[in-house]
Scaffold this active site. Sequence first.
Site, PDB file in Angstrom:
ATOM      1  N   ASP A  21       0.867  -1.167   0.000  1.00  0.00           N
ATOM      2  CA  ASP A  21       0.000   0.000   0.000  1.00  0.00           C
ATOM      3  C   ASP A  21       0.911   1.228   0.000  1.00  0.00           C
ATOM      4  OD1 ASP A  21      -2.350   1.682   0.536  1.00  0.00           O
ATOM      5  OD2 ASP A  21      -1.515   1.854   2.550  1.00  0.00           O
ATOM      6  N   ASP A  34      -0.243   5.190   0.898  1.00  0.00           N
ATOM      7  CA  ASP A  34      -0.520   6.202   1.919  1.00  0.00           C
ATOM      8  C   ASP A  34      -0.540   5.593   3.312  1.00  0.00           C
ATOM      9  OD1 ASP A  34      -0.732   8.398   0.192  1.00  0.00           O
ATOM     10  OD2 ASP A  34      -2.780   7.850  -0.344  1.00  0.00           O
TER      11      ASP A  34
END
Length: 236
Positions: free
Chosen positions: A9, A11
Site C-alpha cells: 500500500d 498512503d
Amino acid sequence: MTIKAIIFDVDGTLADTEDAHRIAFNQAFAENNLDWNWDVALYDKLLKVTGGKERIKYYIEGFSSGFTKPADYDGFVKNLHIVKTAHYTTMLRDGLIPLRPGIKQLITDAHRAGVKLAIATTTSAENVSALLEIGLGKDWEKYFAANGCGDIVPNKKPAPDIYNWVLHELKLNPTECIALEDSNNGLHSALAAGIKTYITINPYTCKQDFTGAAEVFDDLGDLPHFYRSLGVKYDK
C-alpha cells in the site's frame, strides 16, 4: 512457503502521507473559495472512505448539509481533486514527506534478492510517482513489477479488486505473496484477495481493529525483526 512478491500500500504505509493529504485538501478548498476545513479529528472520520474523490463526496453528503451541489457535480469533485493533487505533489517534491523507517532498505533488499515488488493503492499514479521519485530516485519504477494505482479498478478498498489486479499482473497466486498495509480497509482488501498481510500503524490507524493480520508493527525500523517474523526465505 517462499515469498515471491511483496505488495505495498502507499498512503500511511510507504510514507506518513495522510496529514499531508489533509493539508492539501484544505488548500484546494481555499483556492476554490470553499469554507470547508478538515481538522485532524474530522479527517480521521473521513479516512473510513478510500479514494480522494470518494472522500470529498462522503464529506459533502455526510458533513456539509448546507452545500448545494453544482449541476456538474462529478466534474466539480474531479477538478477539486486535481487541485488538491497539485498541492500534495508540491509538498512531495519539496521533500516534506519522506519514506517511513525501513521502507527504502526493504525495497532494496527484496529487489536484490529477486523478490517481485508491486503497489496496490487507491491514490493516483501521479502521487505514487512523486513520492517514490523523491524516496528512491528517478529510476524508481525499476523496482516494481506492477503498479496498481488510482481508478484502474471499479471498486476501491476494502474491496479486493486492486489486489486481484496486481496478482494478475504478477502472474502469482495469493499464497506466494505478502501485503504491507496500514489500515483496516487495506487489511480487509488484501485478506479478501487471499494475501497474508502485515500492518504498520500510523497515528490515524493505530486504534483500528487489525484482526486477521499476520503481525502489527509500529514501523519497519527494525528490519531484522520483520524478516524473522516472516518465517520464510526469499525465492531468488
